[in-house]
Scaffold this active site. Structure first.
Site, mmCIF file in Angstrom:
data_model
loop_
_atom_site.group_PDB
_atom_site.id
_atom_site.type_symbol
_atom_site.label_atom_id
_atom_site.label_comp_id
_atom_site.label_asym_id
_atom_site.label_seq_id
_atom_site.Cartn_x
_atom_site.Cartn_y
_atom_site.Cartn_z
ATOM 1 N N ARG A 1 0.838 -1.212 0.000
ATOM 2 C CA ARG A 1 0.000 0.000 0.000
ATOM 3 C C ARG A 1 0.879 1.272 0.000
ATOM 4 O O ARG A 1 0.943 1.979 -0.988
ATOM 5 C CB ARG A 1 -0.933 -0.030 1.228
ATOM 6 C CG ARG A 1 -2.043 1.004 1.202
ATOM 7 C CD ARG A 1 -1.651 2.399 1.624
ATOM 8 N NE ARG A 1 -1.047 2.476 2.960
ATOM 9 C CZ ARG A 1 -0.454 3.578 3.414
ATOM 10 N NH1 ARG A 1 -0.375 4.666 2.679
ATOM 11 N NH2 ARG A 1 0.087 3.591 4.623
ATOM 12 N N ASP A 2 1.618 1.493 1.074
ATOM 13 C CA ASP A 2 2.376 2.749 1.174
ATOM 14 C C ASP A 2 3.469 2.784 0.117
ATOM 15 O O ASP A 2 3.802 3.842 -0.418
ATOM 16 C CB ASP A 2 2.998 2.860 2.578
ATOM 17 C CG ASP A 2 3.265 4.293 2.999
ATOM 18 O OD1 ASP A 2 3.128 5.192 2.161
ATOM 19 O OD2 ASP A 2 3.633 4.512 4.166
ATOM 20 N N HIS B 1 5.934 4.489 12.527
ATOM 21 C CA HIS B 1 5.837 4.401 11.045
ATOM 22 C C HIS B 1 6.825 5.434 10.504
ATOM 23 O O HIS B 1 6.506 6.623 10.388
ATOM 24 C CB HIS B 1 4.392 4.716 10.644
ATOM 25 C CG HIS B 1 4.129 4.741 9.173
ATOM 26 N ND1 HIS B 1 3.361 3.790 8.528
ATOM 27 C CD2 HIS B 1 4.490 5.623 8.195
ATOM 28 C CE1 HIS B 1 3.258 4.073 7.239
ATOM 29 N NE2 HIS B 1 3.938 5.193 7.011
ATOM 30 N N HIS C 1 9.558 6.959 7.796
ATOM 31 C CA HIS C 1 10.099 7.025 6.437
ATOM 32 C C HIS C 1 11.589 7.372 6.537
ATOM 33 O O HIS C 1 12.036 7.943 7.525
ATOM 34 C CB HIS C 1 9.305 8.048 5.613
ATOM 35 C CG HIS C 1 7.947 7.548 5.212
ATOM 36 N ND1 HIS C 1 7.658 7.093 3.953
ATOM 37 C CD2 HIS C 1 6.802 7.399 5.921
ATOM 38 C CE1 HIS C 1 6.387 6.698 3.893
ATOM 39 N NE2 HIS C 1 5.843 6.875 5.087
ATOM 40 N N CYS D 1 4.777 9.140 -0.010
ATOM 41 C CA CYS D 1 3.378 9.556 0.066
ATOM 42 C C CYS D 1 3.166 10.550 -1.056
ATOM 43 O O CYS D 1 3.892 11.532 -1.164
ATOM 44 C CB CYS D 1 3.042 10.182 1.411
ATOM 45 S SG CYS D 1 1.343 10.756 1.456
ATOM 46 N N ASN E 1 9.353 3.988 3.115
ATOM 47 C CA ASN E 1 9.345 3.586 4.526
ATOM 48 C C ASN E 1 10.674 2.919 4.849
ATOM 49 O O ASN E 1 11.368 2.437 3.958
ATOM 50 C CB ASN E 1 8.252 2.534 4.780
ATOM 51 C CG ASN E 1 6.875 3.078 4.557
ATOM 52 O OD1 ASN E 1 6.390 3.082 3.442
ATOM 53 N ND2 ASN E 1 6.230 3.532 5.601
HETATM 54 P P1 HMG Z 1 -13.030 14.417 -2.144
HETATM 55 O O1 HMG Z 1 -12.845 14.805 -3.578
HETATM 56 O O2 HMG Z 1 -13.032 15.500 -1.124
HETATM 57 O O3 HMG Z 1 -14.342 13.512 -1.963
HETATM 58 O O4 HMG Z 1 -11.917 13.357 -1.778
HETATM 59 P P2 HMG Z 1 -15.855 13.822 -2.181
HETATM 60 O O5 HMG Z 1 -16.579 13.222 -1.027
HETATM 61 O O6 HMG Z 1 -16.086 15.279 -2.488
HETATM 62 O O7 HMG Z 1 -16.193 12.977 -3.505
HETATM 63 C C1 HMG Z 1 -15.584 13.288 -4.765
HETATM 64 C C2 HMG Z 1 -15.639 12.054 -5.633
HETATM 65 O O8 HMG Z 1 -14.815 11.028 -5.051
HETATM 66 C C3 HMG Z 1 -17.033 11.438 -5.753
HETATM 67 O O9 HMG Z 1 -17.119 10.826 -7.035
HETATM 68 C C4 HMG Z 1 -17.029 10.359 -4.708
HETATM 69 O O10 HMG Z 1 -17.948 9.328 -4.974
HETATM 70 C C5 HMG Z 1 -15.608 9.850 -4.804
HETATM 71 P P3 HMG Z 1 -17.876 11.548 -8.249
HETATM 72 O O11 HMG Z 1 -19.289 11.735 -7.766
HETATM 73 O O12 HMG Z 1 -17.164 12.854 -8.474
HETATM 74 O O13 HMG Z 1 -17.723 10.563 -9.388
HETATM 75 N N1 HMG Z 1 -15.144 9.216 -3.571
HETATM 76 C C6 HMG Z 1 -14.562 8.007 -3.531
HETATM 77 N N2 HMG Z 1 -14.243 7.122 -4.502
HETATM 78 C C7 HMG Z 1 -13.663 5.976 -4.121
HETATM 79 N N3 HMG Z 1 -13.373 5.668 -2.831
HETATM 80 C C8 HMG Z 1 -13.685 6.532 -1.839
HETATM 81 C C9 HMG Z 1 -14.299 7.741 -2.181
HETATM 82 N N4 HMG Z 1 -14.724 8.805 -1.458
HETATM 83 C C10 HMG Z 1 -15.243 9.684 -2.319
HETATM 84 N N5 HMG Z 1 -13.397 6.211 -0.579
HETATM 85 C C11 HMG Z 1 -11.027 11.522 -0.496
HETATM 86 C C12 HMG Z 1 -11.810 12.822 -0.462
HETATM 87 C C13 HMG Z 1 -10.698 11.156 0.910
HETATM 88 C C14 HMG Z 1 -11.881 10.453 -1.162
HETATM 89 C C15 HMG Z 1 -9.747 11.758 -1.355
HETATM 90 O O14 HMG Z 1 -9.086 12.869 -0.848
HETATM 91 C C16 HMG Z 1 -8.825 10.574 -1.349
HETATM 92 O O15 HMG Z 1 -9.126 9.529 -1.903
HETATM 93 N N6 HMG Z 1 -7.642 10.741 -0.704
HETATM 94 C C17 HMG Z 1 -6.709 9.613 -0.556
HETATM 95 C C18 HMG Z 1 -5.348 10.127 -0.316
HETATM 96 C C19 HMG Z 1 -4.423 8.975 -0.047
HETATM 97 O O16 HMG Z 1 -4.744 7.806 -0.231
HETATM 98 N N7 HMG Z 1 -3.193 9.335 0.408
HETATM 99 C C20 HMG Z 1 -2.185 8.369 0.701
HETATM 100 C C21 HMG Z 1 -2.469 7.568 1.956
HETATM 101 S S1 HMG Z 1 -2.042 8.434 3.475
HETATM 102 C C22 HMG Z 1 -0.360 8.109 3.675
HETATM 103 O O17 HMG Z 1 0.277 7.598 2.806
HETATM 104 C C23 HMG Z 1 0.275 8.404 5.005
HETATM 105 C C24 HMG Z 1 0.513 7.139 5.842
HETATM 106 O O18 HMG Z 1 1.337 6.230 5.147
HETATM 107 C C25 HMG Z 1 1.183 7.507 7.175
HETATM 108 C C26 HMG Z 1 2.396 8.434 7.006
HETATM 109 O O19 HMG Z 1 3.379 8.049 6.370
HETATM 110 O O20 HMG Z 1 2.301 9.547 7.529
HETATM 111 C C27 HMG Z 1 -0.806 6.441 6.172
HETATM 112 MG MG MG Z 2 3.600 6.339 5.125
#
Ligand code: HMG
Ligand code: MG
Length: 312
Positions: free
Chosen positions: A17-18, A213, A215, A246, A255
């Site tokens: 995933r990450d 966690h 990096h 990320c 990581n």
């Molecule tokens: P948004 O645009 O604000 O969402 O995104 P919305 O509610 O306004 O909806 C917009 C569109 O997205 C709609 O579709 C929804 O249906 C769809 P449309 O009507 O336009 O066709 N939608 C979705 N589709 C699929 N799955 C969903 C979903 N929710 C809404 N769950 C949202 C908000 C959270 C969805 C968006 O910002 C997003 O997907 N962000 C993900 C970011 C991400 O994955 N980042 C990486 C992971 S975090 C990380 O890596 C850090 C970590 O490792 C720890 C560290 O290292 O610090 C964990």
């Molecule tokens: Mg991470």
């Protein structure tokens, strides 16, 4: 704070995933499947496999449903292995549940700017969304892990106060997260800053339920694992071959490599249940698929030793 090293540590493998969320190329589902099977055969028991996020935001995870369903149905699936997935909101949770997810994770940040860039809402709004996910999951006895990103520094805001991290970690814990993972998203932490941050969090969340966690952007991740072990932390996230980053944290590198952490832990006499050789061969497998050498020093050293032994 307990002091002294723990006897056993649990690694949470986050490479599929990450790691893969940050690769420019989209890795084919069968390659992801093979990677995850090999990780479980190497002894990893918690493998974060994908995210039920918007494919417009993270196209690398767009095969989440196919991948999770295939894993859960696989004849190679080993008993006792958990495949958690990220779920940012109820839409993601419902999709994860429909694909058979038995463990999920929500992801908050200690920085407002990062929260906006990563999930398009404030920290407060994200916590409200997560409360609905946690309530729905709890009703089904599905454990929810909580992440806090930017626990030392934020790519947009700079240094982050340890107290702010503790406030978000506590909110996630009080809402029902079974574990809170502390993410040094841009790898800016050093043993001193990481220990200060853990000490602040351990005042409000039991240390046994906190995970590190880290990096490796500045090469400090193994040192930060060691510093966390000194405080008694027992859960670490790591990524095979040091894959990762990320997409919403410019400059963040992978990581800490799982094999680097395993080498450290086994050297300290700490059990992990992981076979280092098998893990290194898994790092080699995914590196070959991505067309490069494994990113970690331990993988390169073990592979060089194996090659030398086979030509003797
Ligand atoms: P948004 O645009 O604000 O969402 O995104 P919305 O509610 O306004 O909806 C917009 C569109 O997205 C709609 O579709 C929804 O249906 C769809 P449309 O009507 O336009 O066709 N939608 C979705 N589709 C699929 N799955 C969903 C979903 N929710 C809404 N769950 C949202 C908000 C959270 C969805 C968006 O910002 C997003 O997907 N962000 C993900 C970011 C991400 O994955 N980042 C990486 C992971 S975090 C990380 O890596 C850090 C970590 O490792 C720890 C560290 O290292 O610090 C964990
Ligand atoms: Mg991470």
């Amino acid at each position: 704070m307990s002091g002294g090293f723990p006897e056993r540590v649990r690694l949470v493998e986050v490479g599929p995933r990450d790691g893969l969320q940050n690769e420019a190329q989209i890795v084919p589902t069968p390659v992801k499947l093979e990677l995850i099977e090999r990780l479980s055969e190497a002894g990893l028991t918690t493998i974060e496999v994908t995210s039920f996020v918007s494919p417009r935001w993270i196209p690398q995870m767009a095969d989440q449903k196919t991948l999770l369903e295939a894993l859960l149905a696989s004849p190679r699936r080993r008993a006792g292995v958990s495949y958690p997935v990220l779920t940012p909101n109820l839409k993601g949770f419902d999709a994860a549940l429909a694909a058979g997810a038995q463990a999920v994770a929500v992801f908050a940040a200690a920085s407002e700017a990062f929260s906006q860039k990563n999930i398009n809402c404030s920290i407060g709004e994200s916590l409200k969304r997560f409360a609905s996910v946690i309530d729905a999951a709890s009703a089904l006895d599905i454990p929810v892990r909580g992440y806090v990103s930017c626990v030392v520094a934020c790519p947009y805001e700079g240094p982050i106060d340890a107290q702010q991290v503790a406030t978000v970690a506590r909110a996630l814990y009080d809402m029902g997260c079974s574990e809170v993972s502390l993410g040094d998203t841009i790898g800016a932490g050093t043993p001193a800053s990481v220990q200060r941050m853990i000490e602040a969090c351990a005042k409000v969340v039991p240390l046994e339920q906190l995970a590190g966690h880290y990096h490796d952007t500045y090469g400090m991740a193994v040192a930060n694992v060691y510093a966390s072990l000194e405080l008694g932390m027992r859960i670490f996230d790591a990524s095979v071959g040091g894959l990762g980053g990320c997409p919403y944290a410019p400059g963040a590198s992978g990581n800490v490599a799982s094999e680097d952490v395993v080498f450290l832990l086994h050297g300290l006499g700490i059990e992990t249940g992981i076979d280092l050789d098998k893990l290194v061969l898994t790092a080699e497998y995914i590196a070959q698929q991505l067309g490069r050498q494994p990113g970690s020093r331990v993988a390169r050293a073990v592979l060089a030793r194996r090659r030398a032994a086979s030509t003797d």
